[in-house]
Write a protein that holds these residues in place. Structure first.
Motif, PDB file in Angstrom:
ATOM      1  N   GLU A   1      20.770  30.420  20.276  1.00 27.62           N
ATOM      2  CA  GLU A   1      19.877  31.093  19.338  1.00 27.62           C
ATOM      3  C   GLU A   1      20.692  31.941  18.354  1.00 27.62           C
ATOM      4  OE1 GLU A   1      16.693  34.103  20.600  1.00 27.62           O
ATOM      5  OE2 GLU A   1      16.419  32.350  21.904  1.00 27.62           O
ATOM      6  N   GLU A   2      21.696  32.600  18.908  1.00 25.88           N
ATOM      7  CA  GLU A   2      22.458  33.553  18.102  1.00 25.88           C
ATOM      8  C   GLU A   2      23.522  32.898  17.233  1.00 25.88           C
ATOM      9  OE1 GLU A   2      23.519  36.773  20.655  1.00 25.88           O
ATOM     10  OE2 GLU A   2      24.745  37.691  19.078  1.00 25.88           O
ATOM     11  N   TYR A   3      24.262  31.932  17.808  1.00 26.41           N
ATOM     12  CA  TYR A   3      25.439  31.419  17.092  1.00 26.41           C
ATOM     13  C   TYR A   3      25.321  29.974  16.625  1.00 26.41           C
ATOM     14  CZ  TYR A   3      27.536  35.483  19.401  1.00 26.41           C
ATOM     15  OH  TYR A   3      27.805  36.739  19.865  1.00 26.41           O
ATOM     16  N   LEU A   4      24.406  29.202  17.223  1.00 28.29           N
ATOM     17  CA  LEU A   4      24.341  27.778  16.874  1.00 28.29           C
ATOM     18  C   LEU A   4      22.886  27.297  16.961  1.00 28.29           C
ATOM     19  CD1 LEU A   4      26.785  25.962  16.151  1.00 28.29           C
ATOM     20  CD2 LEU A   4      26.807  25.168  18.511  1.00 28.29           C
ATOM     21  N   PRO A   5      22.026  27.869  16.090  1.00 30.35           N
ATOM     22  CA  PRO A   5      20.572  27.645  16.266  1.00 30.35           C
ATOM     23  C   PRO A   5      20.128  26.201  16.028  1.00 30.35           C
ATOM     24  CG  PRO A   5      21.017  28.979  14.308  1.00 30.35           C
ATOM     25  CD  PRO A   5      22.316  28.797  14.998  1.00 30.35           C
ATOM     26  N   GLU A   6      21.020  25.339  15.464  1.00 28.06           N
ATOM     27  CA  GLU A   6      20.575  23.951  15.287  1.00 28.06           C
ATOM     28  C   GLU A   6      20.470  23.191  16.612  1.00 28.06           C
ATOM     29  OE1 GLU A   6      23.628  25.225  13.815  1.00 28.06           O
ATOM     30  OE2 GLU A   6      24.770  23.446  13.210  1.00 28.06           O
ATOM     31  N   TYR A   7      20.976  23.790  17.697  1.00 30.52           N
ATOM     32  CA  TYR A   7      20.802  23.187  19.030  1.00 30.52           C
ATOM     33  C   TYR A   7      20.023  24.177  19.903  1.00 30.52           C
ATOM     34  CZ  TYR A   7      24.726  20.415  17.345  1.00 30.52           C
ATOM     35  OH  TYR A   7      25.534  19.623  16.601  1.00 30.52           O
ATOM     36  N   ALA A   8      19.136  23.630  20.769  1.00 30.05           N
ATOM     37  CA  ALA A   8      18.358  24.528  21.628  1.00 30.05           C
ATOM     38  C   ALA A   8      19.156  24.957  22.844  1.00 30.05           C
ATOM     39  CB  ALA A   8      17.078  23.830  22.086  1.00 30.05           C
ATOM     40  N   ASN A   9      20.033  24.070  23.290  1.00 25.30           N
ATOM     41  CA  ASN A   9      20.777  24.371  24.526  1.00 25.30           C
ATOM     42  C   ASN A   9      22.023  23.484  24.634  1.00 25.30           C
ATOM     43  OD1 ASN A   9      19.877  21.803  25.422  1.00 25.30           O
ATOM     44  ND2 ASN A   9      17.940  22.750  26.072  1.00 25.30           N
ATOM     45  N   LEU A  10      22.748  23.680  25.723  1.00 14.54           N
ATOM     46  CA  LEU A  10      24.018  22.973  25.910  1.00 14.54           C
ATOM     47  C   LEU A  10      23.813  21.465  26.059  1.00 14.54           C
ATOM     48  CD1 LEU A  10      27.059  23.307  26.160  1.00 14.54           C
ATOM     49  CD2 LEU A  10      26.786  23.851  28.579  1.00 14.54           C
ATOM     50  N   ASP A  11      22.714  21.066  26.670  1.00 16.24           N
ATOM     51  CA  ASP A  11      22.461  19.628  26.831  1.00 16.24           C
ATOM     52  C   ASP A  11      22.403  18.925  25.478  1.00 16.24           C
ATOM     53  OD1 ASP A  11      22.437  19.770  29.532  1.00 16.24           O
ATOM     54  OD2 ASP A  11      20.266  19.992  29.709  1.00 16.24           O
ATOM     55  N   GLU A  12      21.749  19.566  24.518  1.00 17.81           N
ATOM     56  CA  GLU A  12      21.644  18.962  23.176  1.00 17.81           C
ATOM     57  C   GLU A  12      23.025  18.868  22.515  1.00 17.81           C
ATOM     58  OE1 GLU A  12      18.792  20.750  20.526  1.00 17.81           O
ATOM     59  OE2 GLU A  12      17.112  20.361  21.888  1.00 17.81           O
ATOM     60  N   LEU A  13      23.820  19.918  22.685  1.00 21.02           N
ATOM     61  CA  LEU A  13      25.168  19.910  22.097  1.00 21.02           C
ATOM     62  C   LEU A  13      26.018  18.803  22.722  1.00 21.02           C
ATOM     63  CD1 LEU A  13      26.907  21.746  20.074  1.00 21.02           C
ATOM     64  CD2 LEU A  13      27.941  22.658  22.166  1.00 21.02           C
ATOM     65  N   LYS A  14      25.909  18.686  24.033  1.00 24.31           N
ATOM     66  CA  LYS A  14      26.668  17.653  24.754  1.00 24.31           C
ATOM     67  C   LYS A  14      26.259  16.262  24.277  1.00 24.31           C
ATOM     68  CE  LYS A  14      27.610  19.978  29.161  1.00 24.31           C
ATOM     69  NZ  LYS A  14      27.157  20.157  30.535  1.00 24.31           N
ATOM     70  N   ALA A  15      24.940  16.052  24.133  1.00 23.81           N
ATOM     71  CA  ALA A  15      24.438  14.731  23.726  1.00 23.81           C
ATOM     72  C   ALA A  15      24.998  14.368  22.350  1.00 23.81           C
ATOM     73  CB  ALA A  15      22.910  14.740  23.710  1.00 23.81           C
ATOM     74  N   HIS A  16      25.015  15.326  21.444  1.00 22.17           N
ATOM     75  CA  HIS A  16      25.544  15.068  20.100  1.00 22.17           C
ATOM     76  C   HIS A  16      27.025  14.717  20.147  1.00 22.17           C
ATOM     77  CE1 HIS A  16      25.812  16.489  15.611  1.00 22.17           C
ATOM     78  NE2 HIS A  16      26.034  15.187  15.771  1.00 22.17           N
ATOM     79  N   TYR A  17      27.763  15.438  20.972  1.00 20.23           N
ATOM     80  CA  TYR A  17      29.209  15.199  21.101  1.00 20.23           C
ATOM     81  C   TYR A  17      29.463  13.775  21.608  1.00 20.23           C
ATOM     82  CZ  TYR A  17      34.114  16.357  22.113  1.00 20.23           C
ATOM     83  OH  TYR A  17      35.489  16.398  22.118  1.00 20.23           O
ATOM     84  N   GLN A  18      28.659  13.380  22.596  1.00 23.17           N
ATOM     85  CA  GLN A  18      28.844  12.037  23.182  1.00 23.17           C
ATOM     86  C   GLN A  18      28.451  10.928  22.210  1.00 23.17           C
ATOM     87  OE1 GLN A  18      26.622  13.172  26.792  1.00 23.17           O
ATOM     88  NE2 GLN A  18      28.276  12.258  27.961  1.00 23.17           N
ATOM     89  N   ARG A  19      27.431  11.215  21.397  1.00 22.68           N
ATOM     90  CA  ARG A  19      26.982  10.242  20.385  1.00 22.68           C
ATOM     91  C   ARG A  19      28.009  10.041  19.298  1.00 22.68           C
ATOM     92  NH1 ARG A  19      22.151  12.997  19.997  1.00 22.68           N
ATOM     93  NH2 ARG A  19      22.677  13.909  17.974  1.00 22.68           N
ATOM     94  N   GLY A  20      28.761  11.102  19.001  1.00 20.04           N
ATOM     95  CA  GLY A  20      29.671  11.097  17.852  1.00 20.04           C
ATOM     96  C   GLY A  20      29.081  11.900  16.714  1.00 20.04           C
ATOM     97  N   GLY A  21      29.958  12.390  15.843  1.00 20.33           N
ATOM     98  CA  GLY A  21      29.478  13.155  14.698  1.00 20.33           C
ATOM     99  C   GLY A  21      29.583  14.666  14.889  1.00 20.33           C
ATOM    100  N   LEU A  22      30.157  15.092  15.982  1.00 22.11           N
ATOM    101  CA  LEU A  22      30.337  16.537  16.217  1.00 22.11           C
ATOM    102  C   LEU A  22      31.828  16.803  16.451  1.00 22.11           C
ATOM    103  CD1 LEU A  22      29.344  19.424  16.816  1.00 22.11           C
ATOM    104  CD2 LEU A  22      28.799  18.684  19.134  1.00 22.11           C
ATOM    105  N   GLY A  23      32.392  17.644  15.599  1.00 20.65           N
ATOM    106  CA  GLY A  23      33.844  17.900  15.663  1.00 20.65           C
ATOM    107  C   GLY A  23      34.196  18.951  16.707  1.00 20.65           C
ATOM    108  N   ASP A  24      35.426  18.837  17.235  1.00 20.15           N
ATOM    109  CA  ASP A  24      35.908  19.801  18.232  1.00 20.15           C
ATOM    110  C   ASP A  24      35.920  21.228  17.685  1.00 20.15           C
ATOM    111  OD1 ASP A  24      36.295  17.941  20.178  1.00 20.15           O
ATOM    112  OD2 ASP A  24      38.463  17.748  19.881  1.00 20.15           O
TER     113      ASP A  24
END
Ligand code: ATP
Ligand code: MG
Length: 356
Positions: free
Chosen positions: A260-283
């Motif tokens: 909510e505070e630092y990365l509001p385009e994701y609701a939680n860690l699961d969403e961030l992980k899914a994006h990373y696995q899909r591709g399109g999210l930089g380290d």
């Protein structure tokens, strides 16, 4: 019987975020929960000497570092007894009697001992003191009749060893000692936090640590050069979470509130992980997020440390008072142990007045 905690750390360096999530954070929460009758926190300098017998300054200088880390993480001497192992000679006495109840082959099978011997290249020059440190750890735990030992995963074989010694002692000499239980953090990532190199557990001895007292720019530098997925070369590439240290740290530290505070385009860690696995999210983006999360956690700790650093003498006083209090408790247990082992000759009037 009350609920009693004993746990501690070796004064071989400043404490790092692995200690923090693995044990220290939980200790502070347990201390403040009011659920425990007594909390003992030990700085294990005698244990640290078993593999640093030739480096006395290291242990001597880090005693205060560990104490400062404790206080700044929130351990409160009014609620927890913080003490120094070497000052409680009763612990050494207990160790000597417990040694009879363990075989060499049982110690050799202890996976943590095995691993640590390898790590230190002790195969051909193993100090007996180091080899037997699980026995001394049993003395530490049982001297305080601890029921609960909050530790990281690497310590599980030690607690098992302690339980065996307790059962053996009580079996031979009658019910005296209490069988302790390990208390692990809930999150798997926190039980054994890897080092920033991604190779092994974060450990003072391996130099792969983020320290609780690191300045903000050091923390950031360490995070930005952390190990991720070596095959994740371009942003569009799908990334792997397996052994990806940045995600392991997020597992251990981040909450939905951080998103909510630092990365509001994701609701939680699961969403961030899914994006990373899909591709399109930089380290870099993930690392920057982790940096925000860790800075938020570490800032109050670092600030409190700076306050305590202004009164080092006062910190030694806390350790002294804690050691005096701890010694009384250990002395009581030792006297019970000696009574059960029937080596209390001079207190036993029946024995003294026996006619031959
Ligand atoms: P050393 O290298 O001198 O053994 P260490 O970093 O392993 O130091 P210890 O003092 O041996 O630290 O461990 C203190 C406590 O912290 C133990 O309960 C241990 O399980 C826990 N701990 C240590 N490292 C980690 C880690 N990387 N993740 C989770 N818990 C840890
Ligand atoms: Mg260790």
């Amino acid at each position: 019987m009350g609920k009693i905690i004993l746990t501690g750390d070796r004064p071989t360096g400043k404490l790092h975020i692995g200690h923090y999530v693995g044990s220290l954070k939980q200790r502070v929460a347990l201390q403040n929960s009011g659920e425990f009758d007594k909390i003992y926190i030990m700085i294990a300098d005698a244990q640290a000497l078993t593999d640093n017998y030739d480096n006395l300054d290291k242990i001597r200088n880090n005693l205060i570092n560990v104490a400062l880390d404790y206080l700044s993480a929130g351990l409160d001497p009014a609620k927890s007894t913080i003490f120094v192992q070497s000052q409680i000679s009763e612990l050494t006495e207990l160790t000597f009697y417990y040694m009879n109840l363990v075989t060499v082959s049982r110690l050799q099978r202890n996976p943590t001992v095995k691993n640590e011997i390898k790590l230190r290249n002790f195969e051909t020059s193993l100090p007996v003191g180091f080899f037997t440190y699980p026995v001394s750890q049993t003395a530490d735990i049982t001297a305080f009749k601890a029921t609960t030992v909050p530790v990281g995963e690497d310590q599980l074989p030690m607690i098992e060893q302690a339980r065996e010694i307790v059962r053996s002692f009580n079996g031979y000499y009658g019910e005296t000692l209490v069988e302790p239980e390990a208390l692990l953090p809930k999150s798997g990532a926190a039980r054994r936090l890897p080092g920033t190199d991604g190779k092994a557990k974060m450990s003072k001895s391996l130099g792969n640590c983020i320290y609780l007292s690191d300045e903000p720019d050091e923390v950031k530098k360490k995070i930005m050069s952390m190990y991720t997925d070596p095959n994740h070369i371009r942003v569009e590439d799908p990334g792997s979470l397996e052994g990806n240290t940045v995600f392991t740290y997020l597992d251990a530290f981040c909450t939905d509130k951080h998103f909510e505070e630092y990365l509001p385009e994701y609701a939680n860690l699961d969403e961030l992980k899914a994006h990373y696995q899909r591709g399109g999210l930089g380290d870099v983006k993930v690392k920057k997020f982790l940096n925000n999360v860790l800075q938020e956690e570490l800032e109050p700790i670092r600030n409190r440390r700076k306050e305590f650093e202004k009164d080092i003498d006062g910190v030694y006083e806390i350790l002294y008072n804690g050691s005096v209090a701890a010694r009384e408790v250990a002395a009581k247990t030792l006297s019970e142990v000696k009574e059960h082992m029937r080596i209390n000759y001079f207190d036993d009037l029946e024995l003294r007045n026996k006619k031959n």
